[in-house]
Design a protein around this motif. Sequence first.
Motif, short mmCIF file in Angstrom:
data_model
loop_
_atom_site.label_atom_id
_atom_site.label_comp_id
_atom_site.label_asym_id
_atom_site.label_seq_id
_atom_site.Cartn_x
_atom_site.Cartn_y
_atom_site.Cartn_z
N ILE A 19 51.71 35.32 33.47
CA ILE A 19 51.64 36.66 32.91
C ILE A 19 51.50 37.62 34.08
O ILE A 19 50.57 37.51 34.87
CB ILE A 19 50.44 36.80 31.96
N HIS A 20 52.46 38.53 34.21
CA HIS A 20 52.45 39.51 35.29
C HIS A 20 52.06 40.86 34.71
O HIS A 20 52.67 41.33 33.75
CB HIS A 20 53.81 39.59 35.96
N ILE A 21 51.06 41.49 35.29
CA ILE A 21 50.59 42.80 34.84
C ILE A 21 50.97 43.81 35.91
O ILE A 21 50.35 43.85 36.98
CB ILE A 21 49.07 42.80 34.61
N VAL A 23 50.93 47.32 37.64
CA VAL A 23 50.02 48.47 37.67
C VAL A 23 50.62 49.51 38.59
O VAL A 23 50.85 49.25 39.76
CB VAL A 23 48.62 48.04 38.18
N GLN A 43 42.23 40.00 38.44
CA GLN A 43 43.09 39.07 39.17
C GLN A 43 42.32 37.82 39.58
O GLN A 43 42.77 36.70 39.38
CB GLN A 43 43.68 39.76 40.41
N ILE A 51 47.53 34.50 35.36
CA ILE A 51 47.66 35.95 35.28
C ILE A 51 47.71 36.51 36.69
O ILE A 51 46.90 36.16 37.54
CB ILE A 51 46.52 36.57 34.48
N VAL A 53 48.17 40.26 38.78
CA VAL A 53 48.25 41.72 38.78
C VAL A 53 49.13 42.13 39.97
O VAL A 53 48.91 41.69 41.09
CB VAL A 53 46.85 42.36 38.91
#
Length: 62
Positions: A19-21, A23, A43, A51, A53
Amino acid sequence: MVHEAPRGDLLSNFQLGKIHIPVFISITCSGCGPALVRLAQVQEQYRDIGIEVIGIVTADEA
């Protein structure tokens, strides 16, 4: 899929199952410090479950 940033390193670490967030951060945002600290904590806390960030920095006004 993006393979290369306009400036900076290749974005070759995108992997299925992670899962890439993204920002988006402006260097002109004086109040963004606490949010960045929290994102770094997220992170670290969730890295082991996939996950990641990703900070995208701009000089545009926030």
